[in-house]
Design a protein around this motif. Structure first.
Motif, PDB file in Angstrom:
ATOM      1  N   PHE A   1      37.938  44.867  43.029  1.00 48.87           N
ATOM      2  CA  PHE A   1      38.894  44.228  42.135  1.00 48.87           C
ATOM      3  C   PHE A   1      39.508  43.002  42.809  1.00 48.87           C
ATOM      4  O   PHE A   1      39.662  41.943  42.194  1.00 48.87           O
ATOM      5  N   ALA A   2      39.841  43.156  44.089  1.00 46.36           N
ATOM      6  CA  ALA A   2      40.457  42.047  44.815  1.00 46.36           C
ATOM      7  C   ALA A   2      39.482  40.891  44.975  1.00 46.36           C
ATOM      8  O   ALA A   2      39.863  39.722  44.887  1.00 46.36           O
ATOM      9  N   TYR A   3      38.184  41.223  45.162  1.00 49.90           N
ATOM     10  CA  TYR A   3      37.164  40.183  45.355  1.00 49.90           C
ATOM     11  C   TYR A   3      37.139  39.227  44.173  1.00 49.90           C
ATOM     12  O   TYR A   3      37.083  38.021  44.321  1.00 49.90           O
ATOM     13  N   TRP A   4      37.168  39.803  42.956  1.00 53.46           N
ATOM     14  CA  TRP A   4      37.109  38.961  41.765  1.00 53.46           C
ATOM     15  C   TRP A   4      38.493  38.487  41.320  1.00 53.46           C
ATOM     16  O   TRP A   4      38.643  37.377  40.815  1.00 53.46           O
ATOM     17  N   GLY A   5      39.494  39.335  41.509  1.00 52.14           N
ATOM     18  CA  GLY A   5      40.801  39.026  40.940  1.00 52.14           C
ATOM     19  C   GLY A   5      41.645  38.073  41.757  1.00 52.14           C
ATOM     20  O   GLY A   5      42.318  37.202  41.201  1.00 52.14           O
ATOM     21  N   MET A   6      41.620  38.231  43.083  1.00 59.31           N
ATOM     22  CA  MET A   6      42.518  37.441  43.927  1.00 59.31           C
ATOM     23  C   MET A   6      42.325  35.931  43.767  1.00 59.31           C
ATOM     24  O   MET A   6      43.306  35.207  43.576  1.00 59.31           O
ATOM     25  N   PRO A   7      41.064  35.434  43.829  1.00 62.72           N
ATOM     26  CA  PRO A   7      40.897  33.982  43.651  1.00 62.72           C
ATOM     27  C   PRO A   7      41.424  33.504  42.302  1.00 62.72           C
ATOM     28  O   PRO A   7      42.057  32.446  42.211  1.00 62.72           O
ATOM     29  N   LEU A   8      41.178  34.284  41.242  1.00 61.93           N
ATOM     30  CA  LEU A   8      41.683  33.905  39.925  1.00 61.93           C
ATOM     31  C   LEU A   8      43.200  33.814  39.926  1.00 61.93           C
ATOM     32  O   LEU A   8      43.795  32.856  39.448  1.00 61.93           O
ATOM     33  N   LEU A   9      43.825  34.845  40.510  1.00 58.18           N
ATOM     34  CA  LEU A   9      45.291  34.889  40.546  1.00 58.18           C
ATOM     35  C   LEU A   9      45.843  33.694  41.309  1.00 58.18           C
ATOM     36  O   LEU A   9      46.828  33.080  40.912  1.00 58.18           O
ATOM     37  N   LYS A  10      45.153  33.341  42.403  1.00 60.46           N
ATOM     38  CA  LYS A  10      45.633  32.219  43.206  1.00 60.46           C
ATOM     39  C   LYS A  10      45.487  30.895  42.451  1.00 60.46           C
ATOM     40  O   LYS A  10      46.262  29.970  42.652  1.00 60.46           O
ATOM     41  N   LEU A  11      44.460  30.821  41.588  1.00 59.70           N
ATOM     42  CA  LEU A  11      44.274  29.607  40.787  1.00 59.70           C
ATOM     43  C   LEU A  11      45.308  29.534  39.668  1.00 59.70           C
ATOM     44  O   LEU A  11      45.885  28.483  39.404  1.00 59.70           O
ATOM     45  N   ILE A  12      45.507  30.671  38.999  1.00 57.78           N
ATOM     46  CA  ILE A  12      46.395  30.688  37.837  1.00 57.78           C
ATOM     47  C   ILE A  12      47.857  30.561  38.261  1.00 57.78           C
ATOM     48  O   ILE A  12      48.651  29.890  37.612  1.00 57.78           O
ATOM     49  N   GLY A  13      48.201  31.212  39.387  1.00 57.88           N
ATOM     50  CA  GLY A  13      49.583  31.287  39.836  1.00 57.88           C
ATOM     51  C   GLY A  13      50.367  29.988  39.771  1.00 57.88           C
ATOM     52  O   GLY A  13      51.427  29.940  39.138  1.00 57.88           O
TER      53      GLY A  13
ATOM     54  N   ALA B   1      54.830  34.138  33.244  1.00 61.51           N
ATOM     55  CA  ALA B   1      55.765  33.700  34.289  1.00 61.51           C
ATOM     56  C   ALA B   1      56.319  34.890  35.058  1.00 61.51           C
ATOM     57  O   ALA B   1      56.510  34.825  36.269  1.00 61.51           O
ATOM     58  N   SER B   2      56.607  36.010  34.376  1.00 61.26           N
ATOM     59  CA  SER B   2      57.203  37.136  35.081  1.00 61.26           C
ATOM     60  C   SER B   2      56.138  38.033  35.705  1.00 61.26           C
ATOM     61  O   SER B   2      56.390  38.685  36.712  1.00 61.26           O
ATOM     62  N   GLY B   3      54.942  38.047  35.118  1.00 64.36           N
ATOM     63  CA  GLY B   3      53.910  38.968  35.607  1.00 64.36           C
ATOM     64  C   GLY B   3      53.237  38.515  36.892  1.00 64.36           C
ATOM     65  O   GLY B   3      52.900  39.341  37.733  1.00 64.36           O
ATOM     66  N   ILE B   4      53.061  37.209  37.054  1.00 63.17           N
ATOM     67  CA  ILE B   4      52.280  36.736  38.202  1.00 63.17           C
ATOM     68  C   ILE B   4      52.948  37.045  39.542  1.00 63.17           C
ATOM     69  O   ILE B   4      52.310  37.599  40.436  1.00 63.17           O
ATOM     70  N   PRO B   5      54.247  36.742  39.709  1.00 61.67           N
ATOM     71  CA  PRO B   5      54.843  37.124  41.003  1.00 61.67           C
ATOM     72  C   PRO B   5      54.820  38.633  41.236  1.00 61.67           C
ATOM     73  O   PRO B   5      54.617  39.071  42.372  1.00 61.67           O
ATOM     74  N   VAL B   6      55.005  39.417  40.167  1.00 61.98           N
ATOM     75  CA  VAL B   6      54.955  40.875  40.325  1.00 61.98           C
ATOM     76  C   VAL B   6      53.562  41.297  40.783  1.00 61.98           C
ATOM     77  O   VAL B   6      53.416  42.102  41.708  1.00 61.98           O
ATOM     78  N   ALA B   7      52.530  40.708  40.169  1.00 61.46           N
ATOM     79  CA  ALA B   7      51.152  41.067  40.536  1.00 61.46           C
ATOM     80  C   ALA B   7      50.873  40.711  41.989  1.00 61.46           C
ATOM     81  O   ALA B   7      50.345  41.525  42.753  1.00 61.46           O
ATOM     82  N   ILE B   8      51.259  39.487  42.390  1.00 63.76           N
ATOM     83  CA  ILE B   8      50.954  39.037  43.753  1.00 63.76           C
ATOM     84  C   ILE B   8      51.670  39.916  44.771  1.00 63.76           C
ATOM     85  O   ILE B   8      51.065  40.394  45.742  1.00 63.76           O
ATOM     86  N   LEU B   9      52.950  40.182  44.548  1.00 61.50           N
ATOM     87  CA  LEU B   9      53.699  40.951  45.544  1.00 61.50           C
ATOM     88  C   LEU B   9      53.304  42.419  45.548  1.00 61.50           C
ATOM     89  O   LEU B   9      53.283  43.055  46.598  1.00 61.50           O
ATOM     90  N   THR B  10      52.981  42.973  44.368  1.00 61.38           N
ATOM     91  CA  THR B  10      52.528  44.362  44.343  1.00 61.38           C
ATOM     92  C   THR B  10      51.205  44.492  45.098  1.00 61.38           C
ATOM     93  O   THR B  10      51.024  45.416  45.895  1.00 61.38           O
ATOM     94  N   ALA B  11      50.307  43.548  44.853  1.00 62.10           N
ATOM     95  CA  ALA B  11      49.012  43.591  45.545  1.00 62.10           C
ATOM     96  C   ALA B  11      49.227  43.526  47.058  1.00 62.10           C
ATOM     97  O   ALA B  11      48.642  44.303  47.815  1.00 62.10           O
ATOM     98  N   ALA B  12      50.093  42.603  47.485  1.00 58.03           N
ATOM     99  CA  ALA B  12      50.368  42.488  48.917  1.00 58.03           C
ATOM    100  C   ALA B  12      50.957  43.790  49.442  1.00 58.03           C
ATOM    101  O   ALA B  12      50.557  44.293  50.494  1.00 58.03           O
ATOM    102  N   GLY B  13      51.896  44.363  48.679  1.00 61.80           N
ATOM    103  CA  GLY B  13      52.542  45.597  49.118  1.00 61.80           C
ATOM    104  C   GLY B  13      51.555  46.739  49.252  1.00 61.80           C
ATOM    105  O   GLY B  13      51.543  47.445  50.262  1.00 61.80           O
ATOM    106  N   VAL B  14      50.703  46.901  48.250  1.00 58.76           N
ATOM    107  CA  VAL B  14      49.756  48.023  48.291  1.00 58.76           C
ATOM    108  C   VAL B  14      48.763  47.845  49.432  1.00 58.76           C
ATOM    109  O   VAL B  14      48.417  48.801  50.127  1.00 58.76           O
ATOM    110  N   SER B  15      48.319  46.602  49.653  1.00 57.16           N
ATOM    111  CA  SER B  15      47.307  46.427  50.698  1.00 57.16           C
ATOM    112  C   SER B  15      47.917  46.514  52.093  1.00 57.16           C
ATOM    113  O   SER B  15      47.196  46.670  53.069  1.00 57.16           O
ATOM    114  N   GLN B  16      49.248  46.414  52.183  1.00 51.77           N
ATOM    115  CA  GLN B  16      49.876  46.472  53.514  1.00 51.77           C
ATOM    116  C   GLN B  16      50.351  47.878  53.886  1.00 51.77           C
ATOM    117  O   GLN B  16      50.924  48.060  54.948  1.00 51.77           O
TER     118      GLN B  16
END
Lengths: 333, 262
Positions: A169-181, A210-225
């Motif tokens: 999921f991260a392989y496909w999703g992370m680059p997209l999120l970084k582009l859209i963010g 606007a509200s979902g993207i920061p939540v997604a990025i920080l949740t992803a970081a939190g879970v992977s850490q």
């Protein structure tokens, strides 16, 4: 620095004892004085520019002064509310002074001219004359914000957990999120017009984004850490994947999620104005644009103050929720 | 043979067999061998200590026994069956207590039962093990409110509540102060005697190994292989100035490559 140290001591529950005060609250008296000054200046000096609500504002300031006067002898009986009031005493004094100066510079001397500036009485005039429309706008904005924010953080959180948990999921999703963010919300308007059946849906989408993207990025970081040994412990104790996600990964990443929620909350408010450009009939963002177009800046300021207060209230609520859910962090932070 | 022994044993414990295990890690593309042809047999209910220099691969052996990883070469067997996945019969206690900071002591201990949906039937065990590790008064405390020794006791309770048949201990007292460590060693011994599980303790503390274990196995530096095996036939409680133990101590230190009297 020293303030930060004091904060840590206070949060650790170590507060040095002060003698309970029983006499007169001096700052309350001073506040009563500055508020009375505002009342006198407002009523006594003639308006250079007419704004309306002169008497009403003077009366309101006088009532404020009366309240502070009464509080100055009774505040020590009010318990924790009283302590909070005493804590903000200096602010009340300065607020009274600020109102007086603001009133004099605008309405009384005209140094800060109409329509760019408005005295406090001008804002009061807006609230008194336009309150019905403002209330409707608050309701409309509340509906849009509520639908957008909550759907946004829900999708953002679920997506963030998936991104942090699954490598594929991260392989496909992370680059997209970084582009859209980093794309500003207004850039989405052309697409949203095409994709969504109505402008209201499009507006919801913008707020949700606007509200979902920061939540997604920080949740992803939190879970992977999350500390790997938490997973090892849980696995040796018989945990399956479901348990690992819901009982280990998610609670462990909640502190990060809340950072995302705070960011999402601020972004969602910032994007409201843009979202309500899309053919909205009412709403605070619409109200701001409408009145800006007519140079009715007093109305703009009045609506801005309402938005700021609502946002501050929601932030406060979020803090309460965080403290309840993350009480276990006390002493760690 | 191992199965028969397990059945004959009134207290539930299992035999652990390590047969010719070698293990490699891939660290940043580099091949790192940590275990080299290790074979050992541990009888049900036995207390065995693995002694070796830091980073020699002792912990890896425990991870293999816990089922967290599978050996590159060779087999790890419980009662003759190969170990392929983690199972609450074999529980690993880490050097750090690794309590979940968002759960109280009670809820931390409950994790194993909760994960296997046994909370309703076996929940009463939580209070029992809390008493066993002397944490009755701290059930509702959060981990950050505990001292190091208390946290480690809670971690021990979290393992014991599942009635493990094999307890794998990875330097569990390594980060405690020396007084707490002495107390905890005695407590562990009492728990082992009363619960009857098989215990495999990894340590680099020679005295700890001698005070606790029936058998001490000395491992070499990485890649770890078995250098020596010493049986400690002394009754508990053992005194550290016991003449036999002192002799064994210098023998073990020599095997570890420290020849002088330290």
């Amino acid at each position: 620095m020293s303030a930060a140290v004091e904060d840590t001591f206070e949060s650790a529950g170590r507060r040095s004892l002060t003698l309970p005060f029983t006499g007169i609250w001096r700052n309350g008296l001073f506040a009563a004085g500055t508020w009375a000054l505002t009342a006198v200046l407002t009523y006594g000096l003639p308006d250079v520019i007419t704004w309306g609500a002169t008497e009403l504002f003077a009366a309101a300031a006088l009532v404020g002064a009366g309240i502070f006067l009464a509080l100055s002898v009774t505040v020590h009986r009010l318990g924790s509310v009283g302590r909070t009031l005493v804590h903000y005493g200096p602010w009340f004094i300065v607020l009274g002074l600020w109102l007086a100066v603001w009133e004099v510079l605008t309405a009384k001397l005209g140094w800060l001219p109409k329509p760019f500036f408005s005295p406090p009485q001008g804002l009061l005039h807006v609230y008194v004359t336009d309150w019905d429309r403002l209330l409707i706008c608050i309701a409309y904005t509340g509906r849009l914000w509520g639908l957008g924010f909550f759907s946004g953080i829900l999708v953002g959180f679920a997506g963030g957990v998936a991104l942090g948990w699954s490598k594929r999921f991260a392989y496909w999703g992370m680059p997209l999120l970084k582009l859209i963010g980093p794309v500003p919300a207004s850039a989405w308007i052309p697409c949203t017009f095409f994709i969504f059946p109505s402008t209201f849906h499009a507006s919801i989408f913008l707020v949700a984004l606007a509200s979902g993207i920061p939540v997604a990025i920080l949740t992803a970081a939190g879970v992977s850490q999350v500390n790997r040994s938490f997973y090892d412990v849980a696995r040796t104790l018989g945990a399956d994947n479901r348990f690992l996600i819901f009982k280990v990964a998610i609670p462990a990443s909640l502190p990060n999620v809340f950072v995302g929620l705070f960011m999402g909350l601020y972004y969602s408010f910032a994007v409201l104005v843009v979202a309500e450009m899309l053919g909205a009939k009412f709403g605070l963002g619409w109200y701001l644009q409408f009145n800006t177009a007519y140079s009715a800046y007093a109305n703009v300021y009045a609506a801005l103050i309402i938005m700021a207060l609502i946002c501050a209230g929601l932030v406060r609520l979020l803090f309460v929720a965080r403290d309840r859910l993350l009480g276990w962090q006390k002493g760690i932070l | 043979m191992a199965l028969a022994l397990a059945e004959a044993n009134p207290i539930e414990s299992i035999a652990l067999d390590v047969e010719g295990v070698s293990h490699r890690y891939d660290v940043d593309g580099k091949d790192l061998q940590v275990l080299d042809n290790v074979s050992l047999t541990i009888a049900p209910g036995e207390f065995v200590a693995l002694l070796g220099p830091s980073g020699c691969g002792k912990s890896t052996l425990l991870r293999l026994a816990a089922g967290l990883e599978t050996a590159t070469v060779g087999k790890v067997l419980e009662d003759g069956r190969p170990i392929t996945a983690p199972n609450p019969d074999r529980i690993l206690v880490f050097q750090d207590a690794t309590l979940f900071p968002w759960r109280t002591v009670r809820d931390n201990i409950a994790i194993g039962l909760e994960a296997r949906r046994l909370l309703d039937t076996k929940g009463y065990r939580i209070d029992e093990v809390l008493k066993l590790v002397k944490l009755e008064g701290f059930a509702d405390f959060y981990p950050h409110q505990l001292s190091g020794g208390m946290a480690q006791r809670a971690a021990l309770a979290r393992a014991l509540v599942n009635d493990p048949k094999l307890l794998l201990l990875d330097e569990p007292f390594g980060k405690l102060d020396s007084l707490t460590r002495l107390r905890m060693q005695n407590e562990l011994l009492d728990l082992w005697k009363s619960a009857g599980f098989t215990a495999l303790l990894v340590t680099h503390d020679v005295e700890e190994a001698l005070l606790l274990a029936d058998r001490v196995i000395v491992l070499s530096d990485r890649p770890a292989s078995i250098v020596a095996e010493i049986r400690v036939d002394r009754p508990h409680p053992r005194r550290r100035d016991d003449a036999t133990l002192v002799a064994l101590r210098s023998q073990l230190l020599e095997k570890l490559g420290i020849s002088h009297d330290v």
